[in-house]
Design a protein around this motif. Structure first.
Motif, PDB file in Angstrom:
ATOM      1  N   UNK A 152       0.827  -1.217   0.000  1.00  0.00           N
ATOM      2  CA  UNK A 152       0.000   0.000   0.000  1.00  0.00           C
ATOM      3  C   UNK A 152       0.857   1.262   0.000  1.00  0.00           C
ATOM      4  N   UNK A 153       1.937   1.231   0.781  1.00  0.00           N
ATOM      5  CA  UNK A 153       2.799   2.426   0.839  1.00  0.00           C
ATOM      6  C   UNK A 153       3.360   2.746  -0.547  1.00  0.00           C
ATOM      7  N   UNK A 154       3.865   1.731  -1.229  1.00  0.00           N
ATOM      8  CA  UNK A 154       4.449   1.994  -2.551  1.00  0.00           C
ATOM      9  C   UNK A 154       3.363   2.308  -3.579  1.00  0.00           C
ATOM     10  N   UNK A 155       2.185   1.704  -3.420  1.00  0.00           N
ATOM     11  CA  UNK A 155       1.076   2.057  -4.317  1.00  0.00           C
ATOM     12  C   UNK A 155       0.652   3.510  -4.097  1.00  0.00           C
ATOM     13  N   UNK A 156       0.747   3.962  -2.850  1.00  0.00           N
ATOM     14  CA  UNK A 156       0.368   5.350  -2.571  1.00  0.00           C
ATOM     15  C   UNK A 156       1.339   6.330  -3.223  1.00  0.00           C
ATOM     16  N   UNK A 157       2.483   5.810  -3.701  1.00  0.00           N
ATOM     17  CA  UNK A 157       3.446   6.650  -4.416  1.00  0.00           C
ATOM     18  C   UNK A 157       3.269   6.525  -5.925  1.00  0.00           C
ATOM     19  N   UNK A 158       2.252   5.759  -6.335  1.00  0.00           N
ATOM     20  CA  UNK A 158       1.936   5.670  -7.762  1.00  0.00           C
ATOM     21  C   UNK A 158       2.330   4.363  -8.426  1.00  0.00           C
ATOM     22  N   UNK A 159       2.915   3.433  -7.670  1.00  0.00           N
ATOM     23  CA  UNK A 159       3.286   2.146  -8.270  1.00  0.00           C
ATOM     24  C   UNK A 159       2.071   1.223  -8.301  1.00  0.00           C
TER      25      UNK A 159
END
Lengths: 305, 241
Positions: A283-290
């Motif tokens: 989720x953290x990396x998805x929240x950066x657009x990944x």
């Protein structure tokens, strides 16, 4: 030297058309290039395949390259390399193995390395393994490492198996005298039906010796990995082993750490953690657009870096 | 820029957010406050796309993003700083900041960014985001990973939690700077008076409802007056539920 060998060397030994330092390049069971230096001698064994590498006492900041490549199936390369590191020397040894097969026969490299570190010697040993090629034949790499460290010597092993190796059995044994240090950083990625077994046995026989073994692994597909380690403290010493594994798909990991303290002042610790990638990390990396897939790749790449 | 229309969230049938509507204008700083367990973090996660509302709509820049996942919302300009930052074995501070920025930051950019949250780049950029970092350190890196995105809407969930006074002052400065430059919209969940004091608007959330909302000049005096009387500032609102 074959073009394929030079391509494998780029991956496993940062080869840029030449090596700066002493080297011996092995291709399909034969030495195809060798160079010595003023302080580092490399000679062939006379009783069996392999090398003796002699580093003069006090040698500083020099490199030794001993990579091995197998470029096709139906090769079972067995080599015995001994490294004699003089007192007070400080060198980097870059080994590594690339196994390539485009056919149906098994391609295998089995490197048996022995390290004899003199008093106060220091070695950084880097070993990268990779399997390539579309052949159905098994690509195997089975390294064996025996290390003998005299007083105040340090051996740092940085090993990584990137991908494409169908089966590996890695055995590492070490004997540490007073104040000697062993540091191991191992990373292994397995996919599909691949298997990887690692086995560490470390005996700390000298006072204030220390061992720190950290293994990180990722098991994807239906692959299987096992991690065995035995750290024995036979005197006042400290030992730490850590096995972290990420599971994906149907991957399996078996961690079997063992500690044996035979002295009241032997301080030994083991840590192990096996599990899938934490949802919060994705989720953290998805929240950066990944995307979820990109996030998973980034987490695994970082974990195995 | 952000319009929340009657959203509700009831995981496993249990109501956590009830019929919340909000309107957030571009370039404003909105502070969401209220008692613990009242639904503030749940509201923030619904906006960021971590959870999906069970009913209602979320409109961002005129587009209905209710069904978009967190990645798509991030690409549209919504950034979210987690209340409990995540640790990664193997990833460095620099890796995280580069990923957040969408490019490899140079030393000066990394330095400026970490300085804004009270950290020295030389000491921290190569540190692994693992358990070797303290709670306060990882929290400040989390905040930096959102600041670097310069998103249209940045959501911070209790950014003050776990950080020291000096770093907190730097953080307030950073919020003030964004606010003055109107370079982005801030939605900050906080109980801190110093953050409430720089808000344009304050939204009070309790028991899954918006209990009060309006200009800081109107809402804050009432909140503080209730606090000074040493009772729950929302007590009178509870009875309205």
């Amino acid at each position: 030297m074959k073009y394929l060998t030079s391509e494998l060397l780029k991956v496993i030994a940062d080869y840029q058309g030449k090596f700066n330092g002493a080297y011996s390049i092995r291709e399909d069971g034969e030495c195809v290039a060798r160079q010595t230096s003023e302080n580092i001698d490399i000679v062939s064994k006379t009783d069996k395949p392999g090398l003796e590498v002699h580093v003069k006492p006090g040698t500083k900041d020099e490199y030794v390259y001993v990579p091995a490549c197998v470029t096709h199936g139906n090769v079972d390369d067995l080599v015995y390399n001994d490294f004699y590191i003089g007192e007070g020397a400080d060198v980097t040894i870059i080994a590594g193995c690339g196994v390539h097969s485009d056919d149906e026969d098994e391609a295998r490299h089995n490197g048996i390395h022995r390290f004899f570190l003199g008093k106060g010697a220091r070695v950084l040993y880097k070993e990268k393994h990779i399997g390539t090629g579309k052949g159905q034949g098994l690509k195997r790499i089975d390294p064996v490492t025996d290390a003998f460290l005299e007083e105040d010597a340090t051996l740092e092993m940085d090993t990584i198996q990137i991908s494409g190796v169908d089966a590996t059995t890695r055995v590492t044994k070490a004997e540490l005298k007073a104040r000697a240090k062993l540091l191991v950083r191992e990373r292994i990625l397995t996919e599909g039906e691949q298997t990887a077994k690692t086995d560490f046995v470390v005996d700390m026989i000298g006072e204030d010796a220390s061992a720190d073994i950290v293994s990180r692994s990722v098991a994807r597909g239906h692959s299987f990995q096992s991690f065995d380690s035995t750290i024995r403290g036979l005197t006042r010493c400290s030992g730490h082993s850590e096995c972290d594994a990420i599971l994906a798909d149907e991957g399996r990991v078996l961690a079997s750490p063992a500690l044996e303290a035979a002295h009241i002042d032997a301080a030994l610790i083991h840590e192990a953690a096996i599990g899938k990638i934490a949802g919060e990390q994705l989720l953290k990396l998805q929240s950066l657009g990944l995307t979820a897939e990109e996030a998973e790749e980034k987490i695994i790449a970082g974990f195995l870096k | 820029m952000l319009e929340i229309q009657n959203i509700a969230w009831s995981p496993e049938g249990e109501g956590v957010i009830h019929d919340i509507s909000l309107h957030v204008d571009s370039g404003k700083m909105i502070v969401v406050t209220g008692p613990n367990g009242g639904g503030k973090t749940s509201l923030a996660k619904l906006i960021a796309g971590i959870n999906r509302p069970t009913s209602g709509k979320i409109i961002f820049n005129g587009e209905d993003i209710t069904e978009l996942d967190i990645t798509e919302r991030a690409k549209r300009g919504i950034a979210y700083a987690f209340q409990q930052p995540v640790r990664f074995k193997g990833l460095s501070v620099q890796d995280l900041l580069d990923t957040a920025a969408g490019k490899a930051l140079n030393v000066q950019e990394t330095c400026k960014l970490l300085e804004a949250v009270g950290l020295c780049a030389n000491e921290y950029k190569d540190r692994e985001l693992n358990a070797s970092l303290s709670g306060g350190e990882i929290k400040r890196i989390e905040i930096a990973s959102v600041l670097v995105r310069e998103a249209q809407l940045s959501i911070f969930d209790e950014p003050e939690a776990g950080i020291d006074l000096w770093s907190f002052s730097k953080l307030v400065e950073a919020f003030n700077e964004i606010r003055k430059r109107k370079s982005g919209t801030l939605l900050v969940i906080s109980h801190q008076e110093r953050i409430l004091e720089i808000a344009d608007e304050i939204v009070v959330v309790a028991n899954g409802y918006v209990r009060d909302a309006g200009a800081r000049q109107v809402i804050l005096p009432a909140l503080l007056a209730d606090e000074h009387r040493s009772r729950c500032p929302l007590e009178k609102e509870e009875n309205l539920a």
